[in-house]
Design an enzyme around this catalytic site. Structure first.
Site, PDB file in Angstrom:
ATOM      1  N   HIS A 122       0.893  -1.318   0.090  1.00 33.00           N
ATOM      2  CA  HIS A 122      -0.025  -0.113   0.111  1.00 33.00           C
ATOM      3  C   HIS A 122       0.900   1.190   0.070  1.00 33.00           C
ATOM      4  O   HIS A 122       2.078   1.421   0.608  1.00 33.00           O
ATOM      5  CB  HIS A 122      -0.913   0.007   1.192  1.00 33.00           C
ATOM      6  CG  HIS A 122      -0.192  -0.237   2.645  1.00 33.00           C
ATOM      7  ND1 HIS A 122       0.223   0.957   3.245  1.00 33.00           N
ATOM      8  CD2 HIS A 122       0.200  -1.020   3.147  1.00 33.00           C
ATOM      9  CE1 HIS A 122       0.955   0.574   4.248  1.00 33.00           C
ATOM     10  NE2 HIS A 122       0.945  -0.683   4.203  1.00 33.00           N
ATOM     11  N   ASP A 123       0.296   2.098  -0.785  1.00 38.48           N
ATOM     12  CA  ASP A 123       0.753   3.773  -0.766  1.00 38.48           C
ATOM     13  C   ASP A 123       2.186   3.729  -1.231  1.00 38.48           C
ATOM     14  O   ASP A 123       2.948   4.616  -1.156  1.00 38.48           O
ATOM     15  CB  ASP A 123       0.753   4.288   0.872  1.00 38.48           C
ATOM     16  CG  ASP A 123      -0.449   4.256   1.429  1.00 38.48           C
ATOM     17  OD1 ASP A 123      -1.354   4.796   0.912  1.00 38.48           O
ATOM     18  OD2 ASP A 123      -0.762   3.448   2.453  1.00 38.48           O
ATOM     19  N   GLY A 140       5.138  -1.025   2.449  1.00 37.55           N
ATOM     20  CA  GLY A 140       4.394   0.173   2.494  1.00 37.55           C
ATOM     21  C   GLY A 140       5.121   1.325   2.323  1.00 37.55           C
ATOM     22  O   GLY A 140       6.026   1.697   2.942  1.00 37.55           O
TER      23      GLY A 140
END
Length: 264
Positions: A122-123, A140
């Site tokens: 994520h991100d 992440g």
């Protein structure tokens, strides 16, 4: 050009399909997915979430793109995954959407290649022409510059930065930031020099490579403090954009320290 959907595939209402999109057997495309022109899903591909795949992509079996982040704080917020044009995604690749606190979006640029089993958390923000070899994994919030190569089975710690044109060796465990044009190896990864093979392959001139090598030696010499050496390099190579880029990268605020040679 017409859209082709195999009868065994499931394409939910609301999915946006560009011209010439091909969806193969047993694929699943979620209701908030956008597939741009001529993208091909081979078979058994799952694309879910608020996900956009650019034009002319090819996605191989058992890839899973746009799933929710593996983050305990995520409570189902509508975060995104955006993948650029001409992506090549091989078997068993995973890419997750962002988190609300982390910016809400995961991005991969144009002309990237993700080999079998590689994973993007994520991100993460990836630039253009990034290559991740088999089983490479990034945690992440990792930032990956253009033309970075990540070797097989390497792992990158969350919040790390990988500068443009850097090379991550196979099996490396990267817990620190990697300077642009650098080459790192090992567990934990250490800076082993410049990514000379990559620079030559990308058409960097001999004069520019020489300037980068000279600046590198000055940065990691034994005389003076590290900050003093950076000042000297900047003074001597202020007209070389790539050297200035390295200095700026090192001096930017970051949650991770810089990966250094093993003798530092």
């Amino acid at each position: 050009m017409t859209v082709t959907i195999h009868p065994t595939a499931i394409v939910h209402d609301g999915a946006q399909l560009g011209e010439g999109v091909q969806i193969g057997p047993y694929c699943i495309v979620g209701p908030q997915v956008t597939l741009k022109d001529r993208t091909v899903l081979k078979s058994h591909v799952v694309i879910d979430g608020v996900t956009e795949i650019g034009a002319d992509g090819v996605i191989h079996p058992f890839a899973c793109l746009g799933g929710p982040p593996q983050h305990l704080a995520h409570k189902g917020e509508p975060t995104k995954l955006v993948v650029g044009d001409r992506v090549l995604v091989r078997e068993n690749v995973i890419m997750h959407t962002g988190t609300e606190k982390g910016g809400g979006i995961t991005v991969a640029g144009n002309d990237c290649m993700f080999m079998a089993g590689s994973g993007i958390a994520h991100d993460c923000i990836l630039g253009n022409n990034v290559i991740m070899a088999n089983q490479a994994s990034i945690g992440g919030h990792v930032q990956v510059g253009d033309f970075v190569f990540l070797g097989g089975s390497c792992a990158v710690h969350q919040f790390a930065r990988l500068g443009r044109y850097s090379f991550i060796g196979g099996g490396a465990i990267v817990t620190k930031d990697v300077i642009p044009y650098g080459s790192v190896w090992g567990n934990h990864a250490r800076l082993e020099g410049l990514n000379l093979v990559g620079l030559k392959r990308r058409g960097f001139s001999r004069e520019l490579i020489l300037a980068l090598r000279t600046a590198y030696r000055m940065m990691f010499a034994e005389e003076g403090t590290f900050q003093e050496r950076l000042d000297d390099v900047l003074e001597n190579f202020s007209d070389v954009d790539q050297v200035v880029e390295i200095i700026r990268f090192i001096r930017e605020d970051s949650t991770r320290p810089i990966c250094l040679p093993s003798d530092h």
